[in-house]
Design an enzyme around this catalytic site. Structure first.
Site, PDB file in Angstrom:
ATOM      1  N   GLN A 198       0.829  -1.211   0.000  1.00 40.24           N
ATOM      2  CA  GLN A 198       0.000   0.000   0.000  1.00 40.24           C
ATOM      3  C   GLN A 198       0.859   1.255   0.000  1.00 40.24           C
ATOM      4  O   GLN A 198       2.071   1.188   0.161  1.00 40.24           O
ATOM      5  CB  GLN A 198      -0.873   0.002   1.250  1.00 40.24           C
ATOM      6  CG  GLN A 198      -0.076  -0.088   2.542  1.00 40.24           C
ATOM      7  CD  GLN A 198      -0.832  -0.755   3.671  1.00 40.24           C
ATOM      8  OE1 GLN A 198      -2.049  -0.842   3.626  1.00 40.24           O
ATOM      9  NE2 GLN A 198      -0.128  -1.213   4.675  1.00 40.24           N
ATOM     10  N   HIS A 208      -9.525   3.813  19.140  1.00 41.57           N
ATOM     11  CA  HIS A 208      -8.741   2.767  19.801  1.00 41.57           C
ATOM     12  C   HIS A 208      -9.356   2.357  21.138  1.00 41.57           C
ATOM     13  O   HIS A 208      -9.421   1.168  21.446  1.00 41.57           O
ATOM     14  CB  HIS A 208      -7.286   3.216  19.964  1.00 41.57           C
ATOM     15  CG  HIS A 208      -6.586   3.331  18.643  1.00 41.57           C
ATOM     16  ND1 HIS A 208      -5.969   4.473  18.214  1.00 41.57           N
ATOM     17  CD2 HIS A 208      -6.451   2.443  17.631  1.00 41.57           C
ATOM     18  CE1 HIS A 208      -5.470   4.275  17.005  1.00 41.57           C
ATOM     19  NE2 HIS A 208      -5.753   3.063  16.623  1.00 41.57           N
ATOM     20  N   ASP A 219       0.046   0.566  13.653  1.00 46.71           N
ATOM     21  CA  ASP A 219       0.368   1.886  14.196  1.00 46.71           C
ATOM     22  C   ASP A 219       0.547   1.854  15.716  1.00 46.71           C
ATOM     23  O   ASP A 219       1.023   2.820  16.307  1.00 46.71           O
ATOM     24  CB  ASP A 219      -0.729   2.889  13.819  1.00 46.71           C
ATOM     25  CG  ASP A 219      -2.108   2.352  14.154  1.00 46.71           C
ATOM     26  OD1 ASP A 219      -2.448   2.299  15.348  1.00 46.71           O
ATOM     27  OD2 ASP A 219      -2.857   1.965  13.225  1.00 46.71           O
ATOM     28  N   ASP A 231       0.465 -12.332   7.000  1.00 46.03           N
ATOM     29  CA  ASP A 231      -0.956 -12.256   6.697  1.00 46.03           C
ATOM     30  C   ASP A 231      -1.739 -12.789   7.914  1.00 46.03           C
ATOM     31  O   ASP A 231      -1.511 -13.925   8.347  1.00 46.03           O
ATOM     32  CB  ASP A 231      -1.174 -13.130   5.459  1.00 46.03           C
ATOM     33  CG  ASP A 231      -2.625 -13.262   5.079  1.00 46.03           C
ATOM     34  OD1 ASP A 231      -2.954 -12.878   3.961  1.00 46.03           O
ATOM     35  OD2 ASP A 231      -3.442 -13.760   5.894  1.00 46.03           O
ATOM     36  N   GLY A 232      -2.617 -11.975   8.462  1.00 43.68           N
ATOM     37  CA  GLY A 232      -3.304 -12.312   9.706  1.00 43.68           C
ATOM     38  C   GLY A 232      -4.135 -13.581   9.617  1.00 43.68           C
ATOM     39  O   GLY A 232      -4.165 -14.380  10.564  1.00 43.68           O
ATOM     40  N   ASP A 245      -7.996  -4.807  13.769  1.00 42.84           N
ATOM     41  CA  ASP A 245      -7.859  -3.362  13.546  1.00 42.84           C
ATOM     42  C   ASP A 245      -7.404  -3.185  12.104  1.00 42.84           C
ATOM     43  O   ASP A 245      -6.223  -3.031  11.825  1.00 42.84           O
ATOM     44  CB  ASP A 245      -6.837  -2.787  14.529  1.00 42.84           C
ATOM     45  CG  ASP A 245      -6.674  -1.291  14.341  1.00 42.84           C
ATOM     46  OD1 ASP A 245      -7.526  -0.665  13.682  1.00 42.84           O
ATOM     47  OD2 ASP A 245      -5.678  -0.738  14.848  1.00 42.84           O
ATOM     48  N   SER A 246      -8.378  -3.214  11.195  1.00 44.26           N
ATOM     49  CA  SER A 246      -8.043  -3.307   9.774  1.00 44.26           C
ATOM     50  C   SER A 246      -8.348  -2.016   9.035  1.00 44.26           C
ATOM     51  O   SER A 246      -8.973  -1.105   9.557  1.00 44.26           O
ATOM     52  CB  SER A 246      -8.900  -4.404   9.157  1.00 44.26           C
ATOM     53  OG  SER A 246     -10.235  -3.943   9.094  1.00 44.26           O
ATOM     54  N   THR A 247      -7.946  -2.000   7.779  1.00 41.44           N
ATOM     55  CA  THR A 247      -8.390  -0.961   6.847  1.00 41.44           C
ATOM     56  C   THR A 247      -9.803  -1.311   6.362  1.00 41.44           C
ATOM     57  O   THR A 247     -10.390  -2.301   6.814  1.00 41.44           O
ATOM     58  CB  THR A 247      -7.429  -0.898   5.648  1.00 41.44           C
ATOM     59  OG1 THR A 247      -7.281  -2.223   5.134  1.00 41.44           O
ATOM     60  CG2 THR A 247      -6.055  -0.391   6.055  1.00 41.44           C
ATOM     61  N   ASP A 248     -10.338  -0.521   5.435  1.00 40.97           N
ATOM     62  CA  ASP A 248     -11.683  -0.800   4.906  1.00 40.97           C
ATOM     63  C   ASP A 248     -11.708  -2.184   4.232  1.00 40.97           C
ATOM     64  O   ASP A 248     -10.676  -2.666   3.762  1.00 40.97           O
ATOM     65  CB  ASP A 248     -12.063   0.273   3.877  1.00 40.97           C
ATOM     66  CG  ASP A 248     -12.186   1.663   4.501  1.00 40.97           C
ATOM     67  OD1 ASP A 248     -12.472   1.749   5.711  1.00 40.97           O
ATOM     68  OD2 ASP A 248     -11.996   2.659   3.778  1.00 40.97           O
TER      69      ASP A 248
HETATM   70  N1  AG3 Z   1      -8.610   1.330  10.956  1.00 36.98           N
HETATM   71  C1  AG3 Z   1      -9.346   1.957   9.956  1.00 36.98           C
HETATM   72  C2  AG3 Z   1     -10.656   2.296   9.863  1.00 36.98           C
HETATM   73  C3  AG3 Z   1     -11.121   2.635   8.488  1.00 36.98           C
HETATM   74  C4  AG3 Z   1     -11.145   4.059   8.164  1.00 36.98           C
HETATM   75  N2  AG3 Z   1     -11.672   4.237   6.855  1.00 36.98           N
HETATM   76  C5  AG3 Z   1     -11.518   5.320   6.080  1.00 36.98           C
HETATM   77  N3  AG3 Z   1     -10.899   6.368   6.559  1.00 36.98           N
HETATM   78  N4  AG3 Z   1     -11.998   5.325   4.894  1.00 36.98           N
HETATM   79  C6  AG3 Z   1      -7.713   2.216  11.528  1.00 36.98           C
HETATM   80  C7  AG3 Z   1      -6.480   1.716  12.044  1.00 36.98           C
HETATM   81  C8  AG3 Z   1      -6.044   2.529  13.197  1.00 36.98           C
HETATM   82  N5  AG3 Z   1      -5.315   1.780  14.132  1.00 36.98           N
END
Ligand code: AG3
Length: 268
Positions: free
Chosen positions: A30, A61, A85, A135-136, A153-156
């Site tokens: 990414q 968090h 993070d 990979d989780g 705690d993932s991305t979209d």
């Molecule tokens: N996890 C992300 C949430 C998704 C936010 N989506 C967006 N901005 N489109 C965040 C990880 C933080 N530890």
């Protein structure tokens, strides 16, 4: 003055005035960027999406970690999938846990966070923490031991994180842990995703909970979390001192859903 924007939907952007672009790189997974902004302090972006800001990250968090930690009777082994993070990790370490496993696919997220987000990522130095750059889903599938809690705690749920919302993943989580919690997008913008996802969670964790929090820099500002439970839980324990958003009472209130969300999730 410069501005950058997250395209939250094809018709909506949220823009931040920034002082400095502190870091930008493309990894095999990414694009990672860190900005220093006027309103929200430092901001971490992955593929152009806001992951956290210095100013409102505590809300996300705390709400991802403390409800589930409060329910645990035994807090020995906790897994965080993603979370490179260190924001969730910092919250988990406020409890007397024995071991925390962070499974982050992209080593650079941890390294960049340690450098630019030291207010969160200093928690990686704690001796209770073990980090795996894998990979989780694969990592969890191959582990033979069990855990007290799995936090995602993932991305979209598009691209690399899609698997973390799938049936296969949920089955594996349910084999390894009684309790599970994940972020689950905006109930305002993505309520159909939430509805489908909740149905899947329920197959593996028969007592799921949906709860909400207000996170100004995430799309729509209204955010959801899903907790998977194998059985009903007691009253949560008191949290560690010094939190800025979560209280057990707030958590109770956060489970009371607005009509439009409730209807979409629970009416036939
Ligand atoms: N996890 C992300 C949430 C998704 C936010 N989506 C967006 N901005 N489109 C965040 C990880 C933080 N530890």
């Amino acid at each position: 003055m410069n501005w950058f924007c997250e395209e939250q939907t094809p018709g909506l952007k949220l823009c931040f005035k920034y002082r400095e672009l502190l870091h930008s790189e493309e990894t095999p997974y990414q694009k990672i960027e860190v900005y220093d902004t006027e309103e929200y302090g430092r901001i971490l972006l992955l593929d152009g999406k806001v992951m956290l800001t210095e100013k409102d990250g505590f809300i996300y968090h705390e709400m991802l970690v403390h409800p589930a930690m409060g329910y645990l009777k035994k807090r020995e082994k906790v897994v965080i999938i993603g979370g490179g993070d260190g924001g969730c990790l910092k919250e988990v370490l406020k409890y007397p846990v024995k071991e925390v496993y962070v499974v982050e696919i992209d080593r650079r997220v941890v390294e960049v966070s340690k450098k630019y987000l030291s207010f969160l990522a200093s928690s990686f130095d704690d001796p209770r923490v073990k980090v795996f750059y894998e990979d989780g889903y694969k990592w969890l599938k191959e582990r033979e031991d069990k855990f007290d809690l799995v936090i995602v705690d993932s991305t979209d749920p598009v691209g690399p994180a899609e698997i973390l919302f799938s049936d296969e993943f949920l089955r594996v989580v349910s084999e390894k842990s009684f309790l599970y919690v994940t972020q689950s997008e905006s109930p305002f913008l993505h309520v159909d995703f939430l509805r489908d996802f909740l149905k899947r969670v329920k197959k593996y964790f028969p007592y799921p909970l949906v709860y909400l929090a207000w996170i100004p820099t995430y799309p729509s500002g209204m955010w959801s979390f899903v907790m998977g439970r194998k059985r009903d839980t007691d009253i949560p324990d008191s949290p560690p001192p010094g939190l800025r958003y979560y209280t057990p009472r707030l958590f109770e209130a956060s489970r009371v859903l607005p009509v439009f969300v409730w209807k979409r999730l629970y009416s036939p």
